[in-house]
Design an enzyme around this catalytic site. Structure first.
Site, short mmCIF file in Angstrom:
data_model
loop_
_atom_site.label_atom_id
_atom_site.label_comp_id
_atom_site.label_asym_id
_atom_site.label_seq_id
_atom_site.Cartn_x
_atom_site.Cartn_y
_atom_site.Cartn_z
N ASP A 185 0.82 -1.21 0.00
CA ASP A 185 0.00 0.00 0.00
C ASP A 185 0.86 1.27 0.00
OD1 ASP A 185 -2.26 1.52 0.09
OD2 ASP A 185 -2.70 1.14 2.21
N HIS A 186 0.44 2.22 -0.79
CA HIS A 186 1.12 3.52 -0.84
C HIS A 186 2.62 3.40 -1.05
CE1 HIS A 186 -1.88 6.66 -0.46
NE2 HIS A 186 -2.59 5.78 0.19
N GLU A 294 -3.07 -0.42 -8.59
CA GLU A 294 -3.90 0.72 -8.19
C GLU A 294 -3.10 2.01 -8.28
OE1 GLU A 294 -6.83 0.52 -5.11
OE2 GLU A 294 -6.10 2.36 -4.20
N LYS A 336 -8.63 9.47 9.52
CA LYS A 336 -8.57 8.10 10.01
C LYS A 336 -9.57 7.84 11.14
CE LYS A 336 -4.86 7.28 7.55
NZ LYS A 336 -4.80 6.38 6.43
N HIS A 368 -9.87 5.37 -0.07
CA HIS A 368 -8.85 5.23 0.97
C HIS A 368 -9.34 5.78 2.31
CE1 HIS A 368 -5.14 4.76 -1.87
NE2 HIS A 368 -6.17 4.03 -2.24
ZN LIG Z 1 -4.45 6.87 0.20
#
Ligand SMILES: [Zn+2]
Length: 519
Positions: A185-186, A294, A336, A368
């Site tokens: 991820d990222h 992605e 978050k 996200h």
């Molecule tokens: Zn993100």
């Protein structure tokens, strides 16, 4: 050998056929007291029957060599004999997870492609898999069990292999055969992408934030023009021929690229598009396997406009880059661990246009920091019509703390005090607008109320963003301050943890409009 494990092994050896379903059924009667068998974990391969059992607080993979020709020596672990048969007590080690992935293809991550509903679950501790799978298997959503950024690995002191191994053990233990994803991820560099792909990760989320020029929005028109004219003539000619003064349509709306719009978009995104091409062509393609790619353009200062989304998507398509999903930045705030902050009406309008653009190009929209954004989930579910990827923000950590709050209130109070004292440090990694003055004094609260801290936005954010500091905090003698007691409690309370995760993820899926089957 523990008497229960001995009894299970004897039963396996006595039975005529290798029939995991039958074993699982019989053996679910074990499991009280000091030996717990995971009935879903019973599997057969290569003349062996394998199962996971927890004995005196420790999990092992047991391998019964049933056929004469059976050979479990690819696994490491102590061998004992029972009625002339070899039985291996294999630790849940990295070596054994690798062997398991060779023996059982369902324990390897797979790509999900450009359709369907999937959910990124982000298991910070590496023990949330079973709870996540217990809810996921009741739906048609597909799980990306492993979902960690390099930042999260650094903050928790884990490695990509460790993250993948946790997912492998979880699907084996639960007997979940429908396939799971693993998301690097990222990721921001070719080296990071290779690191994840070398470990068989099935999904790469490329973070283009460092190639996106956020300054363009604050430039005067004359400055935009000057910067644009400084770009190579061939690039400008090529893009102007494709887009200048042209109209495109998505979701019944016209997207028009006048000179100034195009200039700005080219300045903001042309480097990012070059970077995406480089990673896709030079790094991902050579692996020659299905990988969910992605493209993430969400870590920007302002919301992605529909024109920007369309422009990036059209450029990807033109260069033959088949992204499985794309993550724009939506209007409002996706902080978050709390609900959406912003104008829901505006979100609905803009989101449906983004969804239409994704449909037009044939990839899935990716959301996200998706955990807890329940007020906009029905909009997301409806507009994407079962073609979407939602990433939760690893809030399985907060669910773990719920268990700690109810089972070990003193430990929870210590963690809470520590998090409060270290909040400012954690904001270096996460953007939140938490008002600490709204938080209660845990010392004055009865034990039974502690959980309520995890139900209020301020408490959720405080405890969510400090996870790395909590997990890596050490005492003067070098031992972990919280980590070991956290893991130990969650291990003893594993079903309570699985149950709270079940409810947490169920709430998300239901809000998205995903059906949860009863059986
Ligand atoms: Zn993100």
């Amino acid at each position: 050998m523990h008497p229960d494990c001995k009894a299970i092994c004897e039963y396996i050896l006595k039975s005529e056929a290798i029939d995991p379903a039958k074993y699982g059924k019989h053996m679910s009667s074990f499991g009280e007291g000091e030996c717990r068998l995971y009935a879903g974990s019973v599997h057969a391969a290569n003349g062996c029957v394998l199962f996971i059992a927890k004995i005196l607080g420790e999990k092992f993979l047991w391998i019964v060599e049933k056929d004469a020709a059976a050979d479990s020596s690819e696994f490491e672990g102590k061998v004992m004999t029972l009625t002339g048969h070899r039985i291996r007590k294999a630790p849940l080690s990295c070596h054994n997870a690798r062997t398991l992935r060779r023996w059982f293809p369902f324990t390897r991550p797979i790509a999900f492609g450009r359709t369907g509903v999937s959910i990124g679950l982000g298991d910070r501790l590496g023990i949330a898999g079973p709870g996540h799978l217990q809810i996921i298997r009741k739906t048609k959503a597909r799980p990306v069990l492993a979902q960690q950024s390099i930042r999260e690995l650094n903050l928790t002191g884990r490695s990509y292999e460790d993250v993948l191994d946790s997912a492998t053990w979880a699907v084996f233990q639960e007997g979940y055969h429908q396939g799971f994803g693993a998301d690097g991820d990222h990721l921001k560099t070719a080296a990071e992408v290779r690191q994840a792909l070398d470990l068989e990760f099935s999904m790469i989320t490329l973070d283009c934030s460092e190639q996106i020029d956020n300054r363009v929005g604050s430039l005067a028109k004359s400055e935009v023009t000057a910067a644009y004219l400084a770009l190579p003539q061939t690039l400008r000619d090529e893009l102007e021929a494709l887009y200048l003064d042209k109209a495109f349509y998505a979701g019944g709306q016209e997207l028009f690229f006048d000179a100034m719009t195009l200039r700005e978009l080219v300045l903001i995104y042309h480097q990012a598009i070059g970077f995406i091409r480089h990673i896709y062509v030079d790094v991902i393609k050579p692996y020659q396997r299905e990988i969910d790619f992605e493209v993430s353009i969400d870590e920007t200062l302002t919301a992605t406009t529909p024109e920007a989304h369309y422009f990036v998507a059209a450029e990807l398509e033109r260069h033959g880059i088949a992204a499985a999903s794309l993550a724009p930045r939506f209007c409002g705030e996706f902080q978050k661990a709390i609900d959406y902050i912003g104008d829901i009406g505006q979100f609905k309008q803009e989101f449906s246009l983004h969804a239409a653009i994704a449909d037009h190009f044939g990839y899935r929209l990716s959301i996200h920091s998706g955990s807890d954004k329940l007020s906009v989930y029905p909009i997301i579910g409806e507009a994407t019509n079962e073609r979407v990827h939602v990433k939760t923000a690893g809030t399985s950590w907060l669910e773990a703390l719920k268990v700690i709050a109810s089972k070990k209130p003193a430990l929870f109070r210590e963690i809470y005090a520590f998090a409060l004292a270290h909040f400012a440090e954690a904001t270096a990694y996460y953007h939140v607008t938490t008002d600490l003055s709204k938080l209660p004094d845990a010392a004055a609260m009865p034990d039974t109320d502690l959980k309520s801290i995890l139900q209020q936005p301020e408490g959720r954010q405080l405890l969510h963003i400090t996870y790395g500091l909590v997990l890596t905090a050490k005492n003067a003698d070098g031992s972990y301050r919280f980590r070991d007691s956290l893991y130990k409690t969650l291990d003893v309370e594993e079903q309570a943890y699985a149950d709270t995760l079940f409810l947490h993820i169920q709430k998300h899926l239901l809000s998205l409009g995903v059906e949860v089957f009863r059986s």
